[in-house]
Design a protein around this motif. Structure first.
Motif, PDB file in Angstrom:
ATOM      1  N   THR A  88       0.838  -1.204   0.000  1.00 15.20           N
ATOM      2  CA  THR A  88       0.000   0.000   0.000  1.00 15.20           C
ATOM      3  C   THR A  88       0.870   1.250   0.000  1.00 15.20           C
ATOM      4  N   ILE A  89       1.884   1.282   0.841  1.00 17.02           N
ATOM      5  CA  ILE A  89       2.772   2.447   0.910  1.00 17.02           C
ATOM      6  C   ILE A  89       3.524   2.611  -0.416  1.00 17.02           C
ATOM      7  N   ALA A  90       4.085   1.518  -0.927  1.00 17.26           N
ATOM      8  CA  ALA A  90       4.933   1.595  -2.116  1.00 17.26           C
ATOM      9  C   ALA A  90       4.156   1.887  -3.391  1.00 17.26           C
ATOM     10  N   THR A  91       2.899   1.483  -3.443  1.00 12.91           N
ATOM     11  CA  THR A  91       2.137   1.643  -4.689  1.00 12.91           C
ATOM     12  C   THR A  91       1.102   2.758  -4.643  1.00 12.91           C
ATOM     13  N   GLY A  92       0.854   3.317  -3.486  1.00 10.97           N
ATOM     14  CA  GLY A  92      -0.096   4.414  -3.404  1.00 10.97           C
ATOM     15  C   GLY A  92      -1.492   4.030  -2.993  1.00 10.97           C
ATOM     16  N   MET A 133      18.851  10.211  -5.325  1.00  6.96           N
ATOM     17  CA  MET A 133      18.369   9.420  -4.188  1.00  6.96           C
ATOM     18  C   MET A 133      16.907   9.014  -4.369  1.00  6.96           C
ATOM     19  N   ILE A 134      16.090   9.879  -4.955  1.00 10.96           N
ATOM     20  CA  ILE A 134      14.701   9.506  -5.233  1.00 10.96           C
ATOM     21  C   ILE A 134      14.685   8.361  -6.245  1.00 10.96           C
ATOM     22  N   GLY A 135      15.562   8.414  -7.231  1.00 10.65           N
ATOM     23  CA  GLY A 135      15.670   7.302  -8.187  1.00 10.65           C
ATOM     24  C   GLY A 135      16.057   6.013  -7.484  1.00 10.65           C
ATOM     25  N   TRP A 136      17.012   6.112  -6.563  1.00  8.03           N
ATOM     26  CA  TRP A 136      17.424   4.917  -5.825  1.00  8.03           C
ATOM     27  C   TRP A 136      16.278   4.395  -4.967  1.00  8.03           C
ATOM     28  N   LEU A 137      15.569   5.288  -4.260  1.00  8.56           N
ATOM     29  CA  LEU A 137      14.435   4.855  -3.436  1.00  8.56           C
ATOM     30  C   LEU A 137      13.356   4.183  -4.287  1.00  8.56           C
ATOM     31  N   SER A 138      13.133   4.705  -5.476  1.00  8.58           N
ATOM     32  CA  SER A 138      12.156   4.077  -6.378  1.00  8.58           C
ATOM     33  C   SER A 138      12.597   2.668  -6.757  1.00  8.58           C
ATOM     34  N   SER A 139      13.888   2.506  -7.000  1.00  3.66           N
ATOM     35  CA  SER A 139      14.379   1.160  -7.331  1.00  3.66           C
ATOM     36  C   SER A 139      14.285   0.235  -6.118  1.00  3.66           C
ATOM     37  N   VAL A 140      14.509   0.768  -4.912  1.00  8.85           N
ATOM     38  CA  VAL A 140      14.361  -0.035  -3.695  1.00  8.85           C
ATOM     39  C   VAL A 140      12.931  -0.559  -3.599  1.00  8.85           C
ATOM     40  N   GLU A 141      11.970   0.318  -3.831  1.00 11.99           N
ATOM     41  CA  GLU A 141      10.561  -0.095  -3.766  1.00 11.99           C
ATOM     42  C   GLU A 141      10.253  -1.154  -4.816  1.00 11.99           C
ATOM     43  N   ALA A 142      10.703  -0.946  -6.050  1.00 11.66           N
ATOM     44  CA  ALA A 142      10.428  -1.901  -7.121  1.00 11.66           C
ATOM     45  C   ALA A 142      11.102  -3.250  -6.856  1.00 11.66           C
ATOM     46  N   ILE A 143      12.349  -3.211  -6.413  1.00 12.48           N
ATOM     47  CA  ILE A 143      13.071  -4.450  -6.104  1.00 12.48           C
ATOM     48  C   ILE A 143      12.379  -5.176  -4.957  1.00 12.48           C
ATOM     49  N   THR A 144      11.984  -4.441  -3.934  1.00  5.68           N
ATOM     50  CA  THR A 144      11.320  -5.050  -2.773  1.00  5.68           C
ATOM     51  C   THR A 144       9.984  -5.669  -3.180  1.00  5.68           C
ATOM     52  N   LEU A 145       9.194  -4.960  -3.966  1.00  2.00           N
ATOM     53  CA  LEU A 145       7.914  -5.508  -4.416  1.00  2.00           C
ATOM     54  C   LEU A 145       8.121  -6.785  -5.234  1.00  2.00           C
ATOM     55  N   ASP A 146       9.102  -6.773  -6.130  1.00  2.00           N
ATOM     56  CA  ASP A 146       9.386  -7.972  -6.924  1.00  2.00           C
ATOM     57  C   ASP A 146       9.867  -9.106  -6.028  1.00  2.00           C
ATOM     58  N   TRP A 147      10.736  -8.792  -5.085  1.00  2.00           N
ATOM     59  CA  TRP A 147      11.251  -9.808  -4.166  1.00  2.00           C
ATOM     60  C   TRP A 147      10.118 -10.434  -3.365  1.00  2.00           C
ATOM     61  N   LEU A 148       9.192  -9.615  -2.880  1.00  2.00           N
ATOM     62  CA  LEU A 148       8.063 -10.154  -2.116  1.00  2.00           C
ATOM     63  C   LEU A 148       7.211 -11.097  -2.959  1.00  2.00           C
ATOM     64  N   GLN A 149       7.103 -10.787  -4.222  1.00  6.63           N
ATOM     65  CA  GLN A 149       6.257 -11.600  -5.097  1.00  6.63           C
ATOM     66  C   GLN A 149       6.956 -12.863  -5.579  1.00  6.63           C
TER      67      GLN A 149
END
Length: 187
Positions: A88-92, A133-149
């Motif tokens: 919810t936090i990562a995707t809005g 840093m915003i680009g890096w944080l965005s990649s952290v969110e995307a990597i984390t979401l993919d990892w969870l899935q």
């Protein structure tokens, strides 16, 4: 409890009756504190973001590299243990929820300040550093979401990948603006 409720049921399927029943309180009490289901939902998202930020701000006395690893490990552990809240936090949130997106932006700004303070000793950073840093944080969110899935890697491997990509991001900032050098073991 809210994290579990929204993990077990979709927003649309969850009723105020169910929230009250699971909390073992009168429905009127839920209405009193939250106004409606949306108020409850936003409170849960805000709480989840706060918990995530609290974990990131811990251990300020540790050496920089160890603090970063611990922060990222806590971040990934939180995402793993609270997958629905993290998503919810990562995707809005439900649909494209402007209030959830505002919570997300405040959380990102806090994370960015914590990281900048750790990297450069200042939360006030130039536009090039903020953008990187915003680009890096965005990649952290995307990597984390993919990892969870998909779970192709264990948490330690994901954490090390994120540490390395942050290192390269900080080096790129330095390359673009030498007055903001990437931290080293000495500084």
């Amino acid at each position: 409890m809210g994290h579990t409720l929204f993990a077990d049921m979709s927003y649309d399927a969850l009723s105020m009756d169910e929230i009250a029943r699971r909390a073992d309180v009168a429905k009127g009490l839920v209405y009193y504190y939250f106004g409606n289901k949306r108020g409850y939902y936003l409170a849960v998202v805000e709480d989840a973001a706060g918990e995530l930020l609290l974990r990131a701000a811990q251990d300020t006395g540790l050496p920089r590299a160890e603090r970063l690893r611990r922060t990222l490990d806590d971040y990934l552990r939180y995402a793993e243990q609270h997958q629905s809240a993290y998503r919810t936090i990562a995707t809005g949130g439900v649909g494209h929820d402007t209030q959830v997106l505002a919570i997300r932006e405040r959380a990102r700004d806090s994370l960015l300040s914590t990281l900048a303070e750790s990297a450069w000793g200042s939360a006030e950073i130039p536009a090039i550093a903020r953008t990187a840093m915003i680009g890096w944080l965005s990649s952290v969110e995307a990597i984390t979401l993919d990892w969870l899935q998909t779970r192709p890697l264990d948490r330690d491997a994901v954490r090390e990948l994120l540490v390395r990509t942050l290192h390269y991001t900080l080096r790129a900032v330095e390359d673009c603006d030498p007055t903001w050098p990437a931290p080293t073991a000495e500084r």
